[in-house]
Design an enzyme around this catalytic site. Sequence first.
Site, PDB file in Angstrom:
ATOM      1  N   ARG A   1      33.859  31.607  40.752  1.00  0.00           N
ATOM      2  CA  ARG A   1      35.008  32.496  41.022  1.00  0.00           C
ATOM      3  C   ARG A   1      35.470  32.230  42.457  1.00  0.00           C
ATOM      4  NH1 ARG A   1      33.333  38.558  40.297  1.00  0.00           N
ATOM      5  NH2 ARG A   1      33.478  38.065  38.085  1.00  0.00           N
TER       6      ARG A   1
ATOM      7  N   ARG B   1      33.876  42.015  48.073  1.00  0.00           N
ATOM      8  CA  ARG B   1      34.405  40.963  47.179  1.00  0.00           C
ATOM      9  C   ARG B   1      35.843  40.577  47.561  1.00  0.00           C
ATOM     10  NH1 ARG B   1      31.849  41.081  42.016  1.00  0.00           N
ATOM     11  NH2 ARG B   1      29.652  41.538  42.331  1.00  0.00           N
TER      12      ARG B   1
ATOM     13  N   LYS C   1      27.926  45.675  44.755  1.00  0.00           N
ATOM     14  CA  LYS C   1      29.224  45.087  45.089  1.00  0.00           C
ATOM     15  C   LYS C   1      30.121  46.107  45.775  1.00  0.00           C
ATOM     16  CE  LYS C   1      29.928  44.421  40.604  1.00  0.00           C
ATOM     17  NZ  LYS C   1      30.521  44.130  39.286  1.00  0.00           N
TER      18      LYS C   1
ATOM     19  N   LYS D   1      34.416  46.696  46.752  1.00  0.00           N
ATOM     20  CA  LYS D   1      35.756  46.152  46.485  1.00  0.00           C
ATOM     21  C   LYS D   1      36.817  46.866  47.315  1.00  0.00           C
ATOM     22  CE  LYS D   1      34.649  44.713  41.804  1.00  0.00           C
ATOM     23  NZ  LYS D   1      34.944  44.830  40.367  1.00  0.00           N
TER      24      LYS D   1
ATOM     25  N   CYS E   1      39.180  41.660  29.028  1.00  0.00           N
ATOM     26  CA  CYS E   1      38.212  40.979  29.893  1.00  0.00           C
ATOM     27  C   CYS E   1      37.715  39.715  29.192  1.00  0.00           C
ATOM     28  CB  CYS E   1      37.046  41.908  30.212  1.00  0.00           C
ATOM     29  SG  CYS E   1      35.931  42.117  28.818  1.00  0.00           S
TER      30      CYS E   1
ATOM     31  N   CYS F   1      32.356  45.545  26.869  1.00  0.00           N
ATOM     32  CA  CYS F   1      31.255  46.464  27.177  1.00  0.00           C
ATOM     33  C   CYS F   1      31.774  47.529  28.144  1.00  0.00           C
ATOM     34  CB  CYS F   1      30.055  45.693  27.750  1.00  0.00           C
ATOM     35  SG  CYS F   1      30.148  45.422  29.529  1.00  0.00           S
TER      36      CYS F   1
ATOM     37  N   CYS G   1      35.580  45.731  33.306  1.00  0.00           N
ATOM     38  CA  CYS G   1      36.230  44.629  34.015  1.00  0.00           C
ATOM     39  C   CYS G   1      37.732  44.537  33.730  1.00  0.00           C
ATOM     40  CB  CYS G   1      35.560  43.305  33.671  1.00  0.00           C
ATOM     41  SG  CYS G   1      33.805  43.297  34.085  1.00  0.00           S
TER      42      CYS G   1
END
Length: 570
Positions: free
Chosen positions: A85, A154, A218, A220, A444, A489, A493
């Site tokens: 990524r 991120r 993480k 963001k 996603c 799931c 995302c």
Amino acid sequence: MATPTNAQTPAADARNLSPTERIKQRSDALRGTLVASLENEITGAISEDDTALLKFHGMYQQDDRDRREERAEKKLERLYSFMIRLRLPGGFMTPEQWIATHHIAGEYSTGTIKITTRQTLQLHGLLKSKIKPTIQSFSKIHLDSIAACGDVNRNVVCAAHPMQSAIHEQVHAYAARLSQYMLPKTRAYYEIWLDEEKLTDKQEENDPLYQDRYLPRKFKIALGIPPNNDIDVLANDLALIAIIENDELKGFNIAIGGGLGATHGNPDTYPRLASVIGYLSVADGDEKLFKAAYEIITIQRDYGNRTDRKLARLKYTIDKYGLDWYKQELEKRTGFALEAARPFEFTDRVDYYGWEQNHQGLWYYTPFIESGRILDDERLPLKTALLEIAQTGKANFRFTCNQNLILADIRKKDKASIEKILHKYGIIAHTEAASAIRKNSIACVALPTCGLALAEAQRYLPSLIGKIEPLLGQHGLSEEKIIIRMTGCPNGCGRPYTAEIGLVGTAPGRYNMHLGADHEGTRLNRLYKENLDEATILSELDLLFRLYKKERATGETFGDFALRQRWYKW
Ligand code: SRM
Ligand code: SF4
């Protein structure tokens, strides 16, 4: 609400740190045994500890889940490969960078280039031996994947469309600077992947922000420019909302604690939108803004949960200790107070498909790219078309959080030549033919690469929408811009919890249906029904669309109507 005491400080938590915490701390500044793992030719995988560290370098170890059974029958190890990524603050690329990315994707990955929901690119299917050449090729065009994943800040996202405001570039520059400011100090990436010399003086990589333990999870950051909330700014740990008066950037409202991940059957986990805590002016410089962003992260570093990763995001730290406590701690660490939040209003959350012109007279074309997948298929040679456009050198590439692309900054004299290429490959016809609901959809990645997927998403939503479109037609609702999002799931995302119709995978072919978010991304939806198969999704939507058509107020959106009807389980 808990008030932090000494007993809850990180030192006390050290007794029951999660395994990932120990891996980070023992990692020699994220080096681990990655070099040895790469050299090990007996397996296509890397060591288990290294898989955790690899994320900080912007990569995930994955395997082709479609082929697991077949490989197991043949007693072969899983077909391991890697996803990379890019770190692309604000989602910007030059045409030269696109051309190189096109070739890197073809040479080293599956060939498909994926635009993500955080306006960057992913390549899938890299074999272990191809990681280094891939990173080195990206490095030649000044791109990297540092901190694109892992327990650090991120990719910083920013409102995508320059026609949105005259000060777009100014806000955009903050994305690049914040990304740079929050980068980990370790030189591991340069040593391992780019063969740079090893540091002799490790003091050089002393990292006051991340220390040797990095963040609990993480983190963001997003910069939104009202009135368009195309980036879903409130889904981020730190949301900076530009306050513009008389075409001038005055400052930013600061909101904290957004995050969408949840786990089925674990009521302690939940999606949450960021809460606005105040405002900072940038009229006399932006030191305070950077200081505040930095210290918001250090508080999370020091108080975030390092025992249970499912409860480690900033949103849980805030809900544990309270927003007031967090604000006070921030004030203590920065030495200044935030001003009262300024009024702002989001009115939409869209990509402007087709041609748009900005305040300087430059042109922008946004094609519809389903689920952000750039490839050539029998219906649309999208990848070839984009290569040809990039080769003209007349358009920049900007990616959106709705998984689209904006061909950007095109001068008036070049517009016709770009349009000719778009027509030649059917991109304009494809964009114009896509229905309103399709253009407002996100799915996603899910299967076959995502190791956490319970159900399909990007491979399935396009065909499901093909069955929803006739239902909308029957009810005279084809023009409604209903926002529909699907994930494989509950990790969120594709941001399904801020969709008017959110479909969240529970098992193969089964989805929870969530209804009732608003168009602007300022309200979460709620669970309506669980474990629906395709037939039930369609019959439910048929019923709901009928009621919506019959009983909606003038101009009422589907999400607002769903909320008013209380179409949800408590
Ligand atoms: Fe995500 C994990 C893909 C945006 C919440 N996400 C993953 C992984 C890496 C699976 C894994 O950990 O093994 C997925 C890789 C799939 C693959 O094969 O490529 C994955 N996430 C994606 C992308 C590519 C989805 C897409 O189709 O575009 C997006 C990449 C963004 C980027 O460029 O950085 C992506 N992920 C998001 C978002 C949306 C956003 O940030 O606006 C969220 C919800 C917001 C949030 O962070 O809360 C999101 N991803 C997660 C979570 C849940 C985190 C949590 O707090 O519980 C996971 C699981 C985890 O971290 O353990 C996850
Ligand atoms: Fe994978 Fe779940 Fe994220 Fe989809 S939502 S990419 S299935 S982790």
